[in-house]
Enzyme design. Structure first.
Site, PDB file in Angstrom:
ATOM      1  N   ASP A 133       0.825  -1.218   0.000  1.00  0.00           N
ATOM      2  CA  ASP A 133       0.000   0.000   0.000  1.00  0.00           C
ATOM      3  C   ASP A 133       0.859   1.267   0.000  1.00  0.00           C
ATOM      4  O   ASP A 133       0.464   2.287  -0.553  1.00  0.00           O
ATOM      5  CB  ASP A 133      -1.026  -0.003   1.149  1.00  0.00           C
ATOM      6  CG  ASP A 133      -0.418  -0.274   2.513  1.00  0.00           C
ATOM      7  OD1 ASP A 133       0.824  -0.238   2.634  1.00  0.00           O
ATOM      8  OD2 ASP A 133      -1.194  -0.529   3.459  1.00  0.00           O
ATOM      9  N   GLU A 191       2.637   5.922  -3.196  1.00  0.00           N
ATOM     10  CA  GLU A 191       3.622   6.796  -3.847  1.00  0.00           C
ATOM     11  C   GLU A 191       3.379   6.888  -5.354  1.00  0.00           C
ATOM     12  O   GLU A 191       3.439   7.965  -5.941  1.00  0.00           O
ATOM     13  CB  GLU A 191       5.050   6.311  -3.571  1.00  0.00           C
ATOM     14  CG  GLU A 191       5.448   6.286  -2.098  1.00  0.00           C
ATOM     15  CD  GLU A 191       5.129   7.571  -1.344  1.00  0.00           C
ATOM     16  OE1 GLU A 191       5.090   8.648  -1.964  1.00  0.00           O
ATOM     17  OE2 GLU A 191       4.891   7.485  -0.123  1.00  0.00           O
ATOM     18  N   TYR A 217      -0.023  20.561  -3.336  1.00  0.00           N
ATOM     19  CA  TYR A 217       0.301  19.776  -2.144  1.00  0.00           C
ATOM     20  C   TYR A 217       0.239  20.623  -0.882  1.00  0.00           C
ATOM     21  O   TYR A 217       1.173  20.673  -0.100  1.00  0.00           O
ATOM     22  CB  TYR A 217       1.670  19.115  -2.312  1.00  0.00           C
ATOM     23  CG  TYR A 217       1.841  17.883  -1.448  1.00  0.00           C
ATOM     24  CD1 TYR A 217       0.945  16.820  -1.550  1.00  0.00           C
ATOM     25  CD2 TYR A 217       2.871  17.788  -0.530  1.00  0.00           C
ATOM     26  CE1 TYR A 217       1.083  15.696  -0.755  1.00  0.00           C
ATOM     27  CE2 TYR A 217       3.025  16.664   0.266  1.00  0.00           C
ATOM     28  CZ  TYR A 217       2.121  15.627   0.148  1.00  0.00           C
ATOM     29  OH  TYR A 217       2.261  14.506   0.935  1.00  0.00           O
ATOM     30  N   ASP A 229      -3.852  -2.968  -2.230  1.00  0.00           N
ATOM     31  CA  ASP A 229      -3.608  -3.832  -1.061  1.00  0.00           C
ATOM     32  C   ASP A 229      -4.952  -3.932  -0.350  1.00  0.00           C
ATOM     33  O   ASP A 229      -5.215  -3.239   0.626  1.00  0.00           O
ATOM     34  CB  ASP A 229      -2.549  -3.161  -0.175  1.00  0.00           C
ATOM     35  CG  ASP A 229      -2.218  -3.991   1.053  1.00  0.00           C
ATOM     36  OD1 ASP A 229      -2.279  -5.230   0.971  1.00  0.00           O
ATOM     37  OD2 ASP A 229      -1.912  -3.386   2.097  1.00  0.00           O
ATOM     38  N   ASP A 275      -7.648  -4.913   3.774  1.00  0.00           N
ATOM     39  CA  ASP A 275      -8.077  -4.170   4.963  1.00  0.00           C
ATOM     40  C   ASP A 275      -8.182  -2.694   4.577  1.00  0.00           C
ATOM     41  O   ASP A 275      -8.074  -2.352   3.404  1.00  0.00           O
ATOM     42  CB  ASP A 275      -7.107  -4.380   6.139  1.00  0.00           C
ATOM     43  CG  ASP A 275      -5.677  -4.033   5.775  1.00  0.00           C
ATOM     44  OD1 ASP A 275      -5.465  -3.023   5.065  1.00  0.00           O
ATOM     45  OD2 ASP A 275      -4.756  -4.767   6.181  1.00  0.00           O
ATOM     46  N   GLU A 287       0.455  -0.962   7.427  1.00  0.00           N
ATOM     47  CA  GLU A 287       0.484  -1.936   8.532  1.00  0.00           C
ATOM     48  C   GLU A 287       1.630  -2.948   8.396  1.00  0.00           C
ATOM     49  O   GLU A 287       2.123  -3.462   9.400  1.00  0.00           O
ATOM     50  CB  GLU A 287      -0.866  -2.671   8.636  1.00  0.00           C
ATOM     51  CG  GLU A 287      -1.208  -3.624   7.488  1.00  0.00           C
ATOM     52  CD  GLU A 287      -1.675  -2.922   6.223  1.00  0.00           C
ATOM     53  OE1 GLU A 287      -1.813  -1.687   6.251  1.00  0.00           O
ATOM     54  OE2 GLU A 287      -1.881  -3.602   5.210  1.00  0.00           O
ATOM     55  N   TYR A 317       4.946  -0.787   9.658  1.00  0.00           N
ATOM     56  CA  TYR A 317       4.867   0.150  10.774  1.00  0.00           C
ATOM     57  C   TYR A 317       5.065  -0.582  12.099  1.00  0.00           C
ATOM     58  O   TYR A 317       4.496  -1.649  12.311  1.00  0.00           O
ATOM     59  CB  TYR A 317       3.506   0.843  10.734  1.00  0.00           C
ATOM     60  CG  TYR A 317       3.327   1.970  11.718  1.00  0.00           C
ATOM     61  CD1 TYR A 317       4.134   3.110  11.655  1.00  0.00           C
ATOM     62  CD2 TYR A 317       2.351   1.906  12.699  1.00  0.00           C
ATOM     63  CE1 TYR A 317       3.967   4.150  12.550  1.00  0.00           C
ATOM     64  CE2 TYR A 317       2.166   2.949  13.599  1.00  0.00           C
ATOM     65  CZ  TYR A 317       2.985   4.071  13.514  1.00  0.00           C
ATOM     66  OH  TYR A 317       2.810   5.100  14.401  1.00  0.00           O
ATOM     67  N   THR A 318       5.854  -0.003  12.970  1.00  0.00           N
ATOM     68  CA  THR A 318       6.116  -0.524  14.325  1.00  0.00           C
ATOM     69  C   THR A 318       6.228  -2.051  14.378  1.00  0.00           C
ATOM     70  O   THR A 318       5.296  -2.735  14.803  1.00  0.00           O
ATOM     71  CB  THR A 318       5.015  -0.070  15.317  1.00  0.00           C
ATOM     72  OG1 THR A 318       3.748  -0.503  14.806  1.00  0.00           O
ATOM     73  CG2 THR A 318       5.013   1.429  15.497  1.00  0.00           C
ATOM     74  N   ASP A 365      -1.301  -2.601  14.497  1.00  0.00           N
ATOM     75  CA  ASP A 365      -1.513  -1.173  14.277  1.00  0.00           C
ATOM     76  C   ASP A 365      -1.111  -0.788  12.854  1.00  0.00           C
ATOM     77  O   ASP A 365      -0.748  -1.640  12.050  1.00  0.00           O
ATOM     78  CB  ASP A 365      -0.747  -0.342  15.316  1.00  0.00           C
ATOM     79  CG  ASP A 365       0.751  -0.540  15.211  1.00  0.00           C
ATOM     80  OD1 ASP A 365       1.174  -1.493  14.514  1.00  0.00           O
ATOM     81  OD2 ASP A 365       1.504   0.237  15.821  1.00  0.00           O
ATOM     82  N   ASP A 425       2.516  20.598   8.519  1.00  0.00           N
ATOM     83  CA  ASP A 425       2.234  19.553   7.519  1.00  0.00           C
ATOM     84  C   ASP A 425       1.549  20.139   6.277  1.00  0.00           C
ATOM     85  O   ASP A 425       0.559  19.604   5.778  1.00  0.00           O
ATOM     86  CB  ASP A 425       1.368  18.458   8.180  1.00  0.00           C
ATOM     87  CG  ASP A 425       1.089  17.272   7.262  1.00  0.00           C
ATOM     88  OD1 ASP A 425       1.967  16.945   6.433  1.00  0.00           O
ATOM     89  OD2 ASP A 425      -0.007  16.691   7.371  1.00  0.00           O
TER      90      ASP A 425
HETATM   91 CA   LIG Z   1       3.024  -2.590  13.815  1.00  0.00          CA
HETATM   92 CA   LIG Z   2      -2.930  -1.935   3.905  1.00  0.00          CA
HETATM   93 ZN   LIG Z   3       1.763  10.760   0.330  1.00  0.00          ZN
END
Ligand SMILES: [Ca+2]
Ligand SMILES: [Ca+2]
Ligand SMILES: [Zn+2]
Length: 529
Positions: free
Chosen positions: A355, A360, A374, A394, A397, A402, A405-406, A412, A438
């Site tokens: 994903d 990107e 942007y 993807d 879900d 996911e 990440y971490t 998460d 941001d």
């Molecule tokens: Ca994780």
């Molecule tokens: Ca995903």
């Molecule tokens: Zn982006």
């Protein structure tokens, strides 16, 4: 016997050329050139030359023709050079040299494979010739009435590739004079490329007289590489071979993957080395995933929307892995995709998530379509479009990132489209961020549109509005149409609502349940007129 005769005749002619040129005065061969000959055709394949016209009255555009006429005995043609060759291109390089590319023709039709290059200095001295000329072709001029049409030839090829789907382009046909079994025939050379059942680029040779398939070859160097991805899963992908090395270079989709060797993510120009391997097995998991997932994203856009690459013009897709030191991010820099390795705590290599890669590459699609600015609301829509297509590719879900990440915390994700609030994003327009961080909250307010897209697809209730979901397939069609046909650089959330409604009307009708779902969803997230 014949070869000998030609060879002998050639020697005589060579002498004659020099004598002729000198007396004629139009061109002088200052010294005898060094010539290499074709073993069968006995025509020059290489001439190391030092030729210039005897006077400088010759127009620059005529140099090539004067030269070829002066060398016709090496090349064994008897008519004028202009009738025997077609000039395909003329290029002047940084040294001031002119490089000519030519094609041998017979009655105006290209002779298959017989191409030539001629090279001249900036002072108009021809220094070399290289290529192939087939002499003495005896084939009457092409008559349309006694040959099949190119449409017919293409239909013969289509019949011969019945199982093919996902064509990369319409088959292309060219009429040529084809050397075939000691003789010459008019033939159509037809190129066709498709992705399924497996990536193939066919070159067919169809006899223009009777439609017979004379030959066909798969000109894609069909090479499948393999390797383990970031998560340790075994993958297959397309590669190519040059010399003794294999490269992450998929020639059919034009996807290549480079190692940025930890250059800083803010370097003005990030360069890299095309990832290579001594075998078809690639051992760097980041490069394996960046490559394989770029292929999957390309295939998704091609198959779902018939979009050939991000610009719909089959532009090459380049991915750079190992960008920065432990960089916790990924990016589309306007030309290529960049992936950090992650610090191992917040992220593992970002190339390991399908994903993320789809996200990107969708930024690239957006750049070439709606071109959403942007920052502020257009920026949040830009981000949201990337997340939407990310979960459409993807598609098991509604989470983003996911897989990378971490690593020490299961379950998460970076963002959730079904529940943006879980990761500190608003899911209602009234709760939008209006500060300056941001770029005006592009990664924050994207949650509002993400939630709308989720509700359209999956249905649900929010702010006492119930949405009847229409599924991912229709939802992605609506958003793709909105992105590529309706939205513009400065579109706001309210424009997004209208663009999605218009797209749903186009696709499913003004009174459709799909239009209703879109309206309900934007009502639910508070984007209302
Ligand atoms: Ca994780
Ligand atoms: Ca995903
Ligand atoms: Zn982006």
């Amino acid at each position: 016997m014949k070869n000998r005769l030609l060879s002998a005749a050639l020697t005589t002619c060579l002498a004659a050329t020099i004598a002729f040129s000198t007396t004629d005065g139009s061109a002088i061969a200052k010294e005898e050139p060094d010539v290499r000959y074709h073993p069968v055709y006995k025509t020059a394949t290489f001439i190391e030359d030092n030729w210039s016209p005897s006077n400088n009255q010759i127009a620059p555009g005529n140099l090539i023709w004067s030269y070829l006429n002066a060398r016709k005995n090496f090349l064994q043609f008897t008519d004028q050079a202009q009738n025997h060759f077609r000039l395909k291109s003329t290029k002047i390089d940084q040294l001031g040299m002119t490089h000519y590319r030519l094609q041998e023709i017979h009655h105006g039709i290209p002779v298959y494979g017989s191409e030539q290059t001629v090279h001249a200095t900036k002072n108009g001295v021809v220094t070399s010739y290289m290529g192939q000329v087939i002499p003495h072709i005896k084939l009457p001029s092409f008559q349309k009435s006694s040959h099949i049409s190119f449409q017919k030839a293409i239909s013969i090829v289509k019949n011969n590739t019945k199982n093919a789907t996902q064509y990369l382009y319409q088959p292309k046909a060219q009429l040529v004079v084809l050397p075939y079994r000691q003789t010459y025939v008019y033939a159509y050379v037809i190129k066709t490329a498709y992705l399924s059942p497996q990536p193939t680029i066919w070159q067919y040779f169809i006899d223009a007289k009777n439609g017979k398939i004379l030959d066909k070859l798969n000109i894609l160097q069909e090479l499948t590489g393999n390797g383990k991805g970031v998560k340790g899963d075994e993958k297959k992908f397309e590669i190519s071979k040059e010399g003794n090395l294999y490269y992450l270079n998929d020639k059919i989709r034009k996807i290549s993957t480079y190692d940025a060797q930890n250059q800083h993510e803010n370097s003005p120009i990030i360069s890299g080395k095309l990832v290579s391997s001594k075998t078809t097995t690639f051992s760097d998991p980041s490069s394996v995933d960046a490559h394989a997932y770029a292929e999957r994203t390309y295939d998704f856009y091609k198959k779902t929307f018939n979009r050939d690459s991000y610009d719909a013009k089959s532009s090459p897709i380049k991915s750079y892995i190992h960008v920065g030191e432990k960089w916790n991010n990924a990016a589309w820099d306007g030309e290529k995709m960049l992936y950090g390795d992650g610090d191992g705590k917040t992220f593992i290599s970002l190339a390991g998530a399908l994903d993320v890669i789809a996200h990107e590459l969708t930024h690239a699609v957006t750049q070439f379509t709606a071109n959403l600015q942007y920052r502020d609301e257009p920026g949040a829509l830009n981000e949201s479009m990337s997340d939407i297509m990310g979960v459409m590719i993807d598609d098991n879900d509604w989470l983003i990132g996911e897989d990378v990440y971490t690593p020490n915390k299961p379950g998460d994700a970076l963002r959730s489209m079904s529940n943006p609030k879980k990761y500190n994003q608003p899911d209602h327009y009234d709760d939008r961020y209006t500060g300056y961080q941001d770029n005006g909250g592009v990664h924050i307010n994207s949650g509002i549109n993400n939630k709308a897209a989720y509700l359209i697809a999956a249905g649900g209730k929010q702010s006492s509005v119930t949405v009847d979901g229409i599924g991912r397939v229709k939802t992605r069609a609506i958003y793709y149409r909105a992105l590529t046909e309706y939205l513009t650089a400065t579109s706001q959330f309210i424009d997004m609502r209208d663009a999605a409604i218009q797209s749903a009307k186009d696709l499913y009708g003004a009174n459709s349940k799909e239009v209703k779902a879109v309206k309900q969803a934007y009502d639910a997230v508070g984007v209302v007129k």
